[in-house]
Design a protein around this motif. Structure first.
Motif, PDB file in Angstrom:
ATOM      1  N   SER A  18      -8.761  10.527  -4.980  1.00 24.49           N
ATOM      2  CA  SER A  18      -8.097   9.391  -5.634  1.00 24.49           C
ATOM      3  C   SER A  18      -6.692   9.121  -5.102  1.00 24.49           C
ATOM      4  CB  SER A  18      -8.044   9.625  -7.145  1.00 24.49           C
ATOM      5  OG  SER A  18      -7.290  10.791  -7.434  1.00 24.49           O
ATOM      6  N   GLY A  19      -6.301   9.777  -4.015  1.00 20.99           N
ATOM      7  CA  GLY A  19      -5.029   9.469  -3.373  1.00 20.99           C
ATOM      8  C   GLY A  19      -3.852   9.645  -4.321  1.00 20.99           C
ATOM      9  N   GLY A  69      -1.310  11.204   7.361  1.00 20.86           N
ATOM     10  CA  GLY A  69      -1.986  11.164   6.062  1.00 20.86           C
ATOM     11  C   GLY A  69      -3.486  10.905   6.135  1.00 20.86           C
ATOM     12  N   ILE A 118      -1.000   1.531   1.863  1.00 21.52           N
ATOM     13  CA  ILE A 118      -0.071   1.885   2.928  1.00 21.52           C
ATOM     14  C   ILE A 118      -0.719   2.998   3.760  1.00 21.52           C
ATOM     15  CG2 ILE A 118       1.178   3.654   1.605  1.00 21.52           C
ATOM     16  CD1 ILE A 118       2.800   1.044   3.888  1.00 21.52           C
ATOM     17  N   ALA A 150      10.068   4.413   0.684  1.00 19.52           N
ATOM     18  CA  ALA A 150       9.890   3.484   1.797  1.00 19.52           C
ATOM     19  C   ALA A 150       9.909   2.055   1.268  1.00 19.52           C
ATOM     20  CB  ALA A 150       8.555   3.752   2.501  1.00 19.52           C
ATOM     21  N   LEU A 188     -16.736   6.457  -7.478  1.00 19.69           N
ATOM     22  CA  LEU A 188     -16.098   5.680  -8.547  1.00 19.69           C
ATOM     23  C   LEU A 188     -14.744   5.207  -8.034  1.00 19.69           C
ATOM     24  CD1 LEU A 188     -16.914   8.218 -11.386  1.00 19.69           C
ATOM     25  CD2 LEU A 188     -18.123   6.071 -10.896  1.00 19.69           C
ATOM     26  N   SER A 202      -1.161   3.429  10.591  1.00 16.69           N
ATOM     27  CA  SER A 202      -1.247   3.899  11.974  1.00 16.69           C
ATOM     28  C   SER A 202      -2.090   5.168  11.996  1.00 16.69           C
ATOM     29  CB  SER A 202       0.174   4.179  12.499  1.00 16.69           C
ATOM     30  OG  SER A 202       0.144   4.354  13.880  1.00 16.69           O
ATOM     31  N   ILE A 260       7.709   2.035  -2.170  1.00 20.01           N
ATOM     32  CA  ILE A 260       7.043   3.173  -2.820  1.00 20.01           C
ATOM     33  C   ILE A 260       8.051   4.315  -2.798  1.00 20.01           C
ATOM     34  CG2 ILE A 260       5.879   3.737  -0.632  1.00 20.01           C
ATOM     35  CD1 ILE A 260       3.610   4.984  -2.265  1.00 20.01           C
ATOM     36  N   LEU A 281      -9.321  16.199  -2.309  1.00 17.44           N
ATOM     37  CA  LEU A 281      -9.270  15.739  -0.918  1.00 17.44           C
ATOM     38  C   LEU A 281      -7.988  14.927  -0.691  1.00 17.44           C
ATOM     39  CD1 LEU A 281     -12.901  14.355  -0.312  1.00 17.44           C
ATOM     40  CD2 LEU A 281     -12.108  16.724  -0.288  1.00 17.44           C
ATOM     41  N   GLY A 282      -7.583  14.834   0.581  1.00 16.27           N
ATOM     42  CA  GLY A 282      -6.521  13.911   0.989  1.00 16.27           C
ATOM     43  C   GLY A 282      -5.288  13.978   0.108  1.00 16.27           C
ATOM     44  N   HIS A 331     -14.504   0.920 -11.399  1.00 17.71           N
ATOM     45  CA  HIS A 331     -14.873   1.988 -12.324  1.00 17.71           C
ATOM     46  C   HIS A 331     -13.751   3.020 -12.276  1.00 17.71           C
ATOM     47  CE1 HIS A 331     -19.275   1.237 -13.245  1.00 17.71           C
ATOM     48  NE2 HIS A 331     -18.936   0.243 -12.429  1.00 17.71           N
ATOM     49  N   GLU A 332     -13.036   3.164 -13.375  1.00 19.38           N
ATOM     50  CA  GLU A 332     -11.870   4.040 -13.401  1.00 19.38           C
ATOM     51  C   GLU A 332     -12.182   5.340 -14.136  1.00 19.38           C
ATOM     52  OE1 GLU A 332      -8.510   2.334 -15.368  1.00 19.38           O
ATOM     53  OE2 GLU A 332      -7.165   3.949 -14.725  1.00 19.38           O
ATOM     54  N   VAL A 333     -11.859   6.456 -13.501  1.00 20.09           N
ATOM     55  CA  VAL A 333     -12.071   7.758 -14.150  1.00 20.09           C
ATOM     56  C   VAL A 333     -10.940   7.986 -15.150  1.00 20.09           C
ATOM     57  CG1 VAL A 333     -12.196  10.249 -13.783  1.00 20.09           C
ATOM     58  CG2 VAL A 333     -13.297   8.684 -12.166  1.00 20.09           C
TER      59      VAL A 333
HETATM   60  P1  FAD Z   1      -6.198   6.550  -0.775  1.00 22.36           P
HETATM   61  O1  FAD Z   1      -6.314   5.864   0.506  1.00 22.36           O
HETATM   62  O2  FAD Z   1      -4.949   6.351  -1.571  1.00 22.36           O
HETATM   63  O3  FAD Z   1      -7.453   6.159  -1.672  1.00 22.36           O
HETATM   64  C1  FAD Z   1      -7.546   6.572  -3.024  1.00 22.36           C
HETATM   65  C2  FAD Z   1      -8.432   5.620  -3.809  1.00 22.36           C
HETATM   66  O4  FAD Z   1      -8.630   6.172  -5.111  1.00 22.36           O
HETATM   67  C3  FAD Z   1      -7.784   4.261  -4.008  1.00 22.36           C
HETATM   68  O5  FAD Z   1      -8.630   3.240  -3.502  1.00 22.36           O
HETATM   69  C4  FAD Z   1      -7.581   4.168  -5.526  1.00 22.36           C
HETATM   70  O6  FAD Z   1      -7.778   2.854  -6.020  1.00 22.36           O
HETATM   71  C5  FAD Z   1      -8.645   5.116  -6.058  1.00 22.36           C
HETATM   72  N1  FAD Z   1      -8.303   5.651  -7.395  1.00 22.36           N
HETATM   73  C6  FAD Z   1      -7.084   6.044  -7.851  1.00 22.36           C
HETATM   74  N2  FAD Z   1      -7.164   6.417  -9.145  1.00 22.36           N
HETATM   75  C7  FAD Z   1      -8.451   6.255  -9.518  1.00 22.36           C
HETATM   76  C8  FAD Z   1      -9.164   6.467 -10.748  1.00 22.36           C
HETATM   77  N3  FAD Z   1      -8.567   6.907 -11.863  1.00 22.36           N
HETATM   78  N4  FAD Z   1     -10.498   6.207 -10.791  1.00 22.36           N
HETATM   79  C9  FAD Z   1     -11.140   5.748  -9.679  1.00 22.36           C
HETATM   80  N5  FAD Z   1     -10.509   5.510  -8.495  1.00 22.36           N
HETATM   81  C10 FAD Z   1      -9.184   5.769  -8.402  1.00 22.36           C
HETATM   82  N6  FAD Z   1      -1.005   7.797   6.802  1.00 22.36           N
HETATM   83  C11 FAD Z   1      -1.405   7.588   8.068  1.00 22.36           C
HETATM   84  O7  FAD Z   1      -2.417   8.150   8.479  1.00 22.36           O
HETATM   85  N7  FAD Z   1      -0.719   6.743   8.896  1.00 22.36           N
HETATM   86  C12 FAD Z   1       0.430   6.110   8.510  1.00 22.36           C
HETATM   87  O8  FAD Z   1       1.021   5.346   9.285  1.00 22.36           O
HETATM   88  C13 FAD Z   1       0.906   6.359   7.179  1.00 22.36           C
HETATM   89  N8  FAD Z   1       2.026   5.750   6.722  1.00 22.36           N
HETATM   90  C14 FAD Z   1       2.442   5.982   5.436  1.00 22.36           C
HETATM   91  C15 FAD Z   1       3.628   5.407   4.977  1.00 22.36           C
HETATM   92  C16 FAD Z   1       4.086   5.679   3.689  1.00 22.36           C
HETATM   93  C17 FAD Z   1       5.374   5.093   3.203  1.00 22.36           C
HETATM   94  C18 FAD Z   1       3.330   6.531   2.825  1.00 22.36           C
HETATM   95  C19 FAD Z   1       3.787   6.834   1.436  1.00 22.36           C
HETATM   96  C20 FAD Z   1       2.139   7.085   3.267  1.00 22.36           C
HETATM   97  C21 FAD Z   1       1.691   6.831   4.575  1.00 22.36           C
HETATM   98  N9  FAD Z   1       0.513   7.404   5.041  1.00 22.36           N
HETATM   99  C22 FAD Z   1       0.132   7.208   6.340  1.00 22.36           C
HETATM  100  C23 FAD Z   1      -0.338   8.237   4.178  1.00 22.36           C
HETATM  101  C24 FAD Z   1      -1.574   7.475   3.699  1.00 22.36           C
HETATM  102  O9  FAD Z   1      -1.173   6.386   2.924  1.00 22.36           O
HETATM  103  C25 FAD Z   1      -2.449   8.399   2.863  1.00 22.36           C
HETATM  104  O10 FAD Z   1      -2.374   9.709   3.342  1.00 22.36           O
HETATM  105  C26 FAD Z   1      -3.920   7.995   2.855  1.00 22.36           C
HETATM  106  O11 FAD Z   1      -4.082   6.692   2.393  1.00 22.36           O
HETATM  107  C27 FAD Z   1      -4.692   8.978   1.979  1.00 22.36           C
HETATM  108  O12 FAD Z   1      -6.032   8.594   1.876  1.00 22.36           O
HETATM  109  P2  FAD Z   1      -6.903   9.026   0.620  1.00 22.36           P
HETATM  110  O13 FAD Z   1      -8.295   8.662   0.936  1.00 22.36           O
HETATM  111  O14 FAD Z   1      -6.577  10.432   0.248  1.00 22.36           O
HETATM  112  O15 FAD Z   1      -6.324   8.140  -0.598  1.00 22.36           O
END
Ligand code: FAD
Length: 410
Positions: free
Chosen positions: A162-163, A308, A44, A185, A34, A47, A276, A294-295, A127-129
């Motif tokens: 969901s990051g 990250g 963001i 940043a 979802l 790298s 951010i 996760l993550g 699709h939003e949870v």
């Molecule tokens: P995300 O990539 O954030 O994905 C989460 C997804 O969940 C999104 O698509 C969102 O739309 C979805 N979502 C959110 N809420 C809901 C909801 N209610 N229902 C359904 N979907 C939802 N990491 C690196 O590896 N290299 C870098 O160079 C780096 N630089 C960074 C610089 C900055 C300033 C910051 C703040 C972070 C940086 N990071 C970097 C960290 C990186 O951005 C994250 O660690 C990474 O994107 C995490 O991945 P994820 O899959 O956990 O979450």
């Protein structure tokens, strides 16, 4: 309201969610993802670290990533005033990948999500949870689809990927403050026009320490299309001291570093900058009845070492392995088998992040007489191999790094 059912629901189709979906499809599980947004969407975190390649490969997504034509990356370059140094990740202590990519995340995340879909995941964009009930036998999520229709879905298990959305931490009161100060940043993409014959190496991320404030740093992340991601990280109070819109503030802070100003002298600022703030976050627990985080939905430390996405993918790999064992009828202790192994690497990064901002690790990085073996161990950490306990700086990060800082300060 009708209730749909599936084996696994993944919230979010970022790197953690997509890799988890790929791995779970290999186990033959029914997977629904979802995702609140329509991909491609900006994110963001551009790298990658070589360690992440192992998880991309494990999830069966390597060929698609290689064929996407992202910027090849083999290391990290650091600068502070006249001092410069670089680490080549191919020369490192831990076995495994020594190269990776720098990626426009809109495209990279779409590549991974497409692979998850091709592997058979039911990926639902927009699709939003909205709500989560984990008190039942099986967790049930309430979801709003693109047509504004609200429905419920019951899953054998929920992975929250969901990051920064941090869906389950918010809904289940799991949020816990990070012990890092509030940093932020400001960043953008520029057409860099950096001369190809100069000293700038497009195969490396470049980290520049602010000339006067050593806790302020800039990233320059080259892409394969002649653009760069350019950003600055600082405490919130420092950033608040700059006036204007985000582009004006970023330009003003960049102008304070002569080397970066020279490097970007011809850059075209074709994308408005954005910011951010306060991204560091933690949770009370990484797993509970019928769910795991996760993550970034779990903990996020700091962007300094680009860890990250690697941590996000590592969490996906560990969680999928746990679910595979559940599938085989084994009893899984999510704290012992998921949270603790994940946190071991995160805690290694934490030691290095804290030392970076306190100044000690910067002394180590710029030290001119480090032995090649120690540099190879540090190179491994910078390449993301924070779970390799054969590396003494992973096995005992705090003690080893303290000794090294003292040696480099002498
Ligand atoms: P995300 O990539 O954030 O994905 C989460 C997804 O969940 C999104 O698509 C969102 O739309 C979805 N979502 C959110 N809420 C809901 C909801 N209610 N229902 C359904 N979907 C939802 N990491 C690196 O590896 N290299 C870098 O160079 C780096 N630089 C960074 C610089 C900055 C300033 C910051 C703040 C972070 C940086 N990071 C970097 C960290 C990186 O951005 C994250 O660690 C990474 O994107 C995490 O991945 P994820 O899959 O956990 O979450």
């Amino acid at each position: 309201m009708s209730i749909q059912t599936t084996d696994i629901v993944i919230i979010g189709a970022g790197p953690a969610g997509a890799v988890a979906a790929g791995l779970l499809r290999q186990q033959g599980r029914q997977v629904v993802i979802l995702e609140r947004e329509q991909f491609p969407r900006f994110s963001i975190g551009e790298s990658l670290l070589p360690q992440s390649m192992e998880f991309i490969e494990e999830a069966g997504m390597l060929q698609a990533v290689v064929e996407a034509g992202f910027q090849y990356k083999n290391g990290a370059a650091f600068g502070h005033g006249e001092r410069t140094t670089e680490f080549d990740f191919r020369d490192k202590f831990s076995p495994g990948w020594g190269t990776t990519y720098q990626v426009q995340r809109a495209r990279f995340d779409k590549v991974l999500a497409d692979q998850a879909e091709k592997a058979g995941a039911d990926l639902r964009y927009r699709h939003e949870v909205l709500q989560a009930d984990v008190q039942r036998d099986k967790p049930v999520l309430t979801v709003r689809g693109p047509d504004q229709q609200v429905y419920q879905i019951e899953a054998g298990f929920v992975l929250d990927a969901s990051g920064f959305g941090r869906v389950l931490p918010r809904l289940l009161d799991l949020e816990f403050p990070s012990n890092f100060p509030v940093r932020g940043a400001i960043f953008t993409h520029v057409r860099d026009h950096i001369p190809p014959d100069g000293e700038f190496d497009r195969h490396k991320i470049r980290i520049t320490v602010h000339p006067r404030h050593t806790d302020v740093w800039y990233w320059t992340i080259p892409f394969s299309d002649g653009t760069c991601s350019q950003g600055v990280v600082a405490r919130a109070d420092f950033l608040a001291g700059y006036q204007g819109d985000d582009t004006e503030r970023l330009k003003a802070i960049l102008a304070e570093d002569p080397a970066l100003s020279r490097l970007l002298a011809k850059a075209e600022w074709h994308v408005p900058a954005r910011h951010i703030m306060g991204y560091a976050a933690n949770v009370k627990t990484l797993a509970g009845p019928g769910f795991a985080l996760l993550g970034n939905a779990g903990e996020f430390l700091d962007p300094i070492f680009s860890s990250g996405v690697t941590i996000a993918m590592k969490s996906a790999s560990l969680a999928a392995a746990c679910l595979g064992r559940v599938w085989d009828g084994e009893v899984v202790d999510w704290q012992k088998d998921y949270a603790q192994p994940l946190k071991a690497g995160v805690d290694t990064f934490r030691v290095f992040v804290e030392s970076w901002y306190a100044g000690g690790f910067q002394k180590v990085i710029f030290h001119e007489h480090a032995t090649p073996e120690i540099r190879r161990m540090i190179s491994s950490i910078l390449a993301g191999y924070a779970w390799d306990r054969n590396n003494p700086y992973v096995a005992e990060p705090a003690r080893r790094l303290k000794v090294l800082e003292e040696l480099c300060s002498a």
